[in-house]
Motif scaffolding. Sequence first.
Motif: not given
Length: 262
Positions: A43, A92, A94, A96-98
Motif C-alpha cells: 500500500d 479506504e 469500500r 472504490t478501494n481508494c
Amino acid sequence: MAKMLTRLLSASTAARIRGPVRNLFCPSKQPAEYQVRLAYPCDYDRVMGFMVETYFSSEPSLVNAGLASQLTPTLMHQMYSAIGGGMTIIIEDRHTNCVVGASVNVDMRREDVGKQEKLAASCAECKRVKDLLAFYAFCSRQCDPWRNYCVDRLFECAYVAVHPKHQGKGLAKRLVEESWVLARDTAYRLFRIDCTSSYTTRLAESFGWQCVFRMPYCRYIADGGEFVFTRIVPPHTEMRIFVDQLNHYDTYYPPTKKRSKS
C-alpha cells in the motif's frame, strides 16, 4: 514490520495486555462505506500518492511557509520513510478501494531531534525548506517530552490527512483515535501529536490530552533573523504539541473514557 504489528494486535496479544483492547481491523463507529486498517508494504506507494495529493497541498505549516504543493526531495523522502516505518493507518472507500484518509505514525526518539537539526543545517534545497525543518526540530527540542516524561521513545502521530471530498465525516478523528489505540497496544508509554492546524488542535483537546508546547507561526524567526511563516492563513496561526501518557491498567480506557480504580 506490518506483519509484526498484525501479530501484536492478534487475540493472543490482547490476552496479554491488561484492560480492554479494541480490534484495529474491526471498526466500531465508522460509516459502512469506509474501512480502517493498517497499511501494508503493497500500500505504501498508494499512500504516498494520496499524501502528495492532499497533505502536501494543504498542510498549514507548508502553506504558511509558502511551500504548498512544492514536492521538494527532502520532504518527500521524509514522508516516504515515515510510511515505510510500518505504523501507518489508512481509511479506504469500500466502493472504490481508494485511500481517502491516512495517519502516518512514527517511532520517535530523542536522538532523532539531533538528526533533524543536522538535516536542516545541511539541506541544500531552498531556504524555506531548510527553515521549516529547523522549525520542526526547534519545537521538539523545546518541549522535550523524552526528558519530561522519562521515556526513551514515543509514538508520534506525525501526518494526518483526509481527502477533501470525505471531510466532515469524523474520519480524521477516527484516524487519530486508532493511532492512539495502536500506540497503546504496541506498548508505547507516550503518545504525541503535533497540531499544525486549528482542526487537529480541537481534536486533541476533545480527547483531553495535555498541551506541552505552543508556538505562534508569526513569532518564529530563523537563525538569519527572518520570519519563516510569511503567508499565514487563519485560523491556522500556531503550532501546538499534545501528549498523552499510555498506562496499561485495567481501568485505562480509550480517550475520554478514563476512570479511576474502584
